[in-house]
Design a protein around this motif. Structure first.
Motif, PDB file in Angstrom:
ATOM      1  N   LEU A  98       0.838  -1.203   0.000  1.00 12.43           N
ATOM      2  CA  LEU A  98       0.000   0.000   0.000  1.00 12.43           C
ATOM      3  C   LEU A  98       0.871   1.251   0.000  1.00 12.43           C
ATOM      4  O   LEU A  98       0.578   2.220  -0.714  1.00 12.43           O
ATOM      5  CB  LEU A  98      -0.939  -0.002   1.206  1.00 12.43           C
ATOM      6  N   GLY A  99       1.953   1.240   0.773  1.00 10.31           N
ATOM      7  CA  GLY A  99       2.865   2.370   0.753  1.00 10.31           C
ATOM      8  C   GLY A  99       3.497   2.546  -0.608  1.00 10.31           C
ATOM      9  O   GLY A  99       3.660   3.676  -1.101  1.00 10.31           O
ATOM     10  N   ALA A 100       3.859   1.430  -1.241  1.00 12.65           N
ATOM     11  CA  ALA A 100       4.422   1.501  -2.588  1.00 12.65           C
ATOM     12  C   ALA A 100       3.391   2.025  -3.580  1.00 12.65           C
ATOM     13  O   ALA A 100       3.719   2.795  -4.493  1.00 12.65           O
ATOM     14  CB  ALA A 100       4.929   0.123  -3.009  1.00 12.65           C
ATOM     15  N   LEU A 101       2.129   1.623  -3.416  1.00  8.83           N
ATOM     16  CA  LEU A 101       1.070   2.123  -4.286  1.00  8.83           C
ATOM     17  C   LEU A 101       0.885   3.627  -4.110  1.00  8.83           C
ATOM     18  O   LEU A 101       0.737   4.369  -5.095  1.00  8.83           O
ATOM     19  CB  LEU A 101      -0.247   1.406  -3.984  1.00  8.83           C
ATOM     20  N   ASN A 102       0.893   4.084  -2.876  1.00  5.96           N
ATOM     21  CA  ASN A 102       0.725   5.515  -2.625  1.00  5.96           C
ATOM     22  C   ASN A 102       1.836   6.328  -3.283  1.00  5.96           C
ATOM     23  O   ASN A 102       1.600   7.453  -3.750  1.00  5.96           O
ATOM     24  CB  ASN A 102       0.681   5.784  -1.121  1.00  5.96           C
ATOM     25  N   GLN A 103       3.035   5.779  -3.331  1.00  5.39           N
ATOM     26  CA  GLN A 103       4.134   6.459  -4.007  1.00  5.39           C
ATOM     27  C   GLN A 103       3.870   6.583  -5.508  1.00  5.39           C
ATOM     28  O   GLN A 103       4.152   7.609  -6.124  1.00  5.39           O
ATOM     29  CB  GLN A 103       5.446   5.707  -3.752  1.00  5.39           C
ATOM     30  N   ILE A 104       3.311   5.521  -6.089  1.00  5.90           N
ATOM     31  CA  ILE A 104       3.000   5.545  -7.520  1.00  5.90           C
ATOM     32  C   ILE A 104       1.915   6.584  -7.811  1.00  5.90           C
ATOM     33  O   ILE A 104       2.014   7.378  -8.760  1.00  5.90           O
ATOM     34  CB  ILE A 104       2.556   4.150  -7.993  1.00  5.90           C
ATOM     35  N   LEU A 105       0.865   6.594  -6.982  1.00  7.83           N
ATOM     36  CA  LEU A 105      -0.216   7.553  -7.177  1.00  7.83           C
ATOM     37  C   LEU A 105       0.283   8.985  -7.017  1.00  7.83           C
ATOM     38  O   LEU A 105      -0.085   9.877  -7.798  1.00  7.83           O
ATOM     39  CB  LEU A 105      -1.344   7.271  -6.184  1.00  7.83           C
ATOM     40  N   ALA A 106       1.116   9.209  -5.999  1.00 13.12           N
ATOM     41  CA  ALA A 106       1.636  10.554  -5.769  1.00 13.12           C
ATOM     42  C   ALA A 106       2.489  11.039  -6.934  1.00 13.12           C
ATOM     43  O   ALA A 106       2.582  12.240  -7.199  1.00 13.12           O
ATOM     44  CB  ALA A 106       2.454  10.577  -4.477  1.00 13.12           C
ATOM     45  N   THR A 107       3.095  10.101  -7.641  1.00 13.72           N
ATOM     46  CA  THR A 107       3.987  10.446  -8.743  1.00 13.72           C
ATOM     47  C   THR A 107       3.245  10.676 -10.051  1.00 13.72           C
ATOM     48  O   THR A 107       3.575  11.598 -10.811  1.00 13.72           O
ATOM     49  CB  THR A 107       5.019   9.319  -8.950  1.00 13.72           C
ATOM     50  N   ILE A 132      -9.540   5.311  -1.150  1.00 11.11           N
ATOM     51  CA  ILE A 132      -8.947   6.250  -0.199  1.00 11.11           C
ATOM     52  C   ILE A 132      -7.646   6.803  -0.752  1.00 11.11           C
ATOM     53  O   ILE A 132      -7.414   8.021  -0.776  1.00 11.11           O
ATOM     54  CB  ILE A 132      -8.713   5.564   1.159  1.00 11.11           C
ATOM     55  N   SER A 133      -6.774   5.926  -1.219  1.00 14.80           N
ATOM     56  CA  SER A 133      -5.480   6.348  -1.745  1.00 14.80           C
ATOM     57  C   SER A 133      -5.634   7.212  -2.989  1.00 14.80           C
ATOM     58  O   SER A 133      -4.950   8.227  -3.150  1.00 14.80           O
ATOM     59  CB  SER A 133      -4.607   5.123  -2.044  1.00 14.80           C
ATOM     60  N   ARG A 243       5.491  -3.951   7.834  1.00 18.14           N
ATOM     61  CA  ARG A 243       5.219  -3.013   6.761  1.00 18.14           C
ATOM     62  C   ARG A 243       6.359  -2.891   5.766  1.00 18.14           C
ATOM     63  O   ARG A 243       7.108  -1.902   5.745  1.00 18.14           O
ATOM     64  CB  ARG A 243       4.859  -1.617   7.308  1.00 18.14           C
ATOM     65  N   VAL A 244       6.515  -3.893   4.939  1.00 23.93           N
ATOM     66  CA  VAL A 244       7.536  -3.838   3.892  1.00 23.93           C
ATOM     67  C   VAL A 244       6.970  -4.426   2.594  1.00 23.93           C
ATOM     68  O   VAL A 244       6.486  -5.553   2.569  1.00 23.93           O
ATOM     69  CB  VAL A 244       8.839  -4.554   4.321  1.00 23.93           C
ATOM     70  N   GLY A 245       6.994  -3.618   1.561  1.00 23.96           N
ATOM     71  CA  GLY A 245       6.549  -4.024   0.238  1.00 23.96           C
ATOM     72  C   GLY A 245       7.404  -3.339  -0.803  1.00 23.96           C
ATOM     73  O   GLY A 245       8.368  -2.639  -0.472  1.00 23.96           O
ATOM     74  N   TYR A 246       7.044  -3.501  -2.074  1.00 21.43           N
ATOM     75  CA  TYR A 246       7.879  -2.916  -3.122  1.00 21.43           C
ATOM     76  C   TYR A 246       7.146  -2.925  -4.453  1.00 21.43           C
ATOM     77  O   TYR A 246       6.189  -3.672  -4.660  1.00 21.43           O
ATOM     78  CB  TYR A 246       9.200  -3.682  -3.252  1.00 21.43           C
ATOM     79  N   SER A 247       7.603  -2.059  -5.341  1.00 22.46           N
ATOM     80  CA  SER A 247       7.153  -2.067  -6.727  1.00 22.46           C
ATOM     81  C   SER A 247       8.341  -2.364  -7.618  1.00 22.46           C
ATOM     82  O   SER A 247       9.493  -2.095  -7.260  1.00 22.46           O
ATOM     83  CB  SER A 247       6.524  -0.721  -7.104  1.00 22.46           C
ATOM     84  N   VAL A 248       8.048  -2.957  -8.781  1.00 21.00           N
ATOM     85  CA  VAL A 248       9.084  -3.260  -9.764  1.00 21.00           C
ATOM     86  C   VAL A 248       8.622  -2.684 -11.098  1.00 21.00           C
ATOM     87  O   VAL A 248       7.536  -3.013 -11.585  1.00 21.00           O
ATOM     88  CB  VAL A 248       9.321  -4.781  -9.902  1.00 21.00           C
TER      89      VAL A 248
END
Length: 377
Positions: A98-107, A132-133, A243-248
């Motif tokens: 979810l944190g990784a997704l929020n970074q993508i949306l913010a970008t 929400i995101s 809380r650890v995830g990632y995007s590739v």
């Protein structure tokens, strides 16, 4: 100024207007204690098994918590690069997927300089954090209803893409309904989407999938420059609390994602745990298989009871109970089982300990209001 005046002034402070338009995230509730019964939480898609021993050792050995972690989690990214056979530069970590997704949306999605918001297309019902995101990013949600069997309506999603669309979210397996997307269907979909629209393949439950035809996000990102694979250590690895995830994704995308990535988002405790889990992935898979076996036992049991269950490829099952949703959830609570009820749509039941799963099946055996079979089932 008096304390009363302070309170009056604070009461006049208002949040952004978008907050009043967004749904509230509802975490799975803990079970209610019932005398004579052991309580089980089946409401949060958590892994009921603890992390493997090597992870617990790594956590215990992490003592420098007074220091900031590596801001970009280089050690974990290097380990993931070897594990996935991808360039380290293509990986961006986040606080869970979810944190990784929020970074993508913010970008890539939000409100433009002219005040017109971008659009993000995704299936619904799906992961309840999506609206929400998306809303907090400043973009508009375009929700496309899933089919009666819980699958994505990819044709309708493709038709919803327009000049304002910046991102499309594909959730596979879809949470909370369960079915996965095939490689063939996803490649067809990507072919319908303009190359400047990002396609996110959210694979939070990827390790639980057993269908050989299911899409692999890593393969898709390697083939299509606009695809991002989204993954997490919360589910299969049992590291939800850390809380650890990632995007590739390809460097053309990661160069921007690194700007929006939260510094120090992954703690050193989480990083060490994730590395230890990857290095002992065979043990992780053993535990995942035990949950898959339980999932298959539950789905087979439900089918024997003449319950319709959408294809379950995650660590949960979906009961399309409609107006009977809250009644069933209350009955489960009386059996010391907490399940995740979604309004009057249905119930998601996470696969838990064998005793919990058996008690759930026993409840289904006596509950008379079974979900209807969809016409295309």
């Amino acid at each position: 100024m008096t304390s009363l005046q302070n309170r009056t002034t604070a009461a006049e402070v208002q949040p952004r207007g978008v907050l009043g338009k967004l749904p509230r995230y509802a975490a799975g509730k803990p079970p209610v204690a019932v005398e004579g019964l052991e309580s089980f939480k089946l409401s949060s898609n958590e892994n009921p098994l603890p992390p493997i021993p090597a992870v617990l050792e790594a956590i215990a050995d992490t003592t420098a918590v007074n220091r900031y972690p590596d801001p970009v989690a280089n050690a974990l990214r290097a380990e993931l690069a070897e594990f996935l056979d991808v360039p380290m530069e293509d990986i961006v970590t986040g606080t869970g997927s979810l944190g990784a997704l929020n970074q993508i949306l913010a970008t890539f999605a939000g409100q433009n300089d002219d005040g017109v918001p971008d659009e993000v297309v995704y299936p619904w019902r799906s992961f309840e954090a999506y609206p929400i995101s998306v809303g907090l990013s400043g973009a508009n949600s375009v929700q496309i209803p899933v089919k009666d069997d819980g699958t994505h309506d990819l044709e309708a999603m493709a038709a919803a893409v327009n000049e304002r669309t910046k991102i499309v979210l594909l959730c596979t397996p879809n949470n909370p309904t369960g079915p996965s997307l095939t490689k063939t269907d996803v490649e067809w979909f990507i072919g319908q989407v303009p190359s400047d629209v990002i396609v996110i393949i959210d694979e939070a439950y990827q390790e639980f999938v057993r269908d050989p035809e299911v899409v692999n996000g890593i393969e898709m990102y390697q083939k299509y420059p606009n695809v991002i694979s989204l993954r997490t250590f919360s589910k299969a690895h049992g590291l939800a609390n850390l809380r650890v995830g990632y995007s590739v994704s390809n460097p053309e995308l990661t160069q921007y994602l690194r700007v929006s990535a939260v510094p120090f988002g992954v703690s050193s405790v989480a990083e060490h745990a994730a590395i230890a889990s990857l290095r002992n992935f065979d043990q992780v898979l053993e535990r995942v298989q035990s949950l898959v076996d339980e999932r298959d036992r539950v789905t087979s049991g439900l089918k024997e009871l003449d319950w319709y269950v959408p294809e379950a490829q995650g660590n949960f099952v979906w009961l399309n109970l409609g107006e009977n949703t809250q009644e069933f959830a209350a009955l489960a609570g009386e059996q010391a089982l907490s399940v995740r009820a979604f309004g009057n749509e249905g119930i998601r039941v996470s696969i838990g300990e064998p005793e919990a799963n058996t008690r759930f099946l026993e409840l289904c055996a006596v509950y008379p209001k079974r979900p209807p079979f969809p016409q295309n089932a």
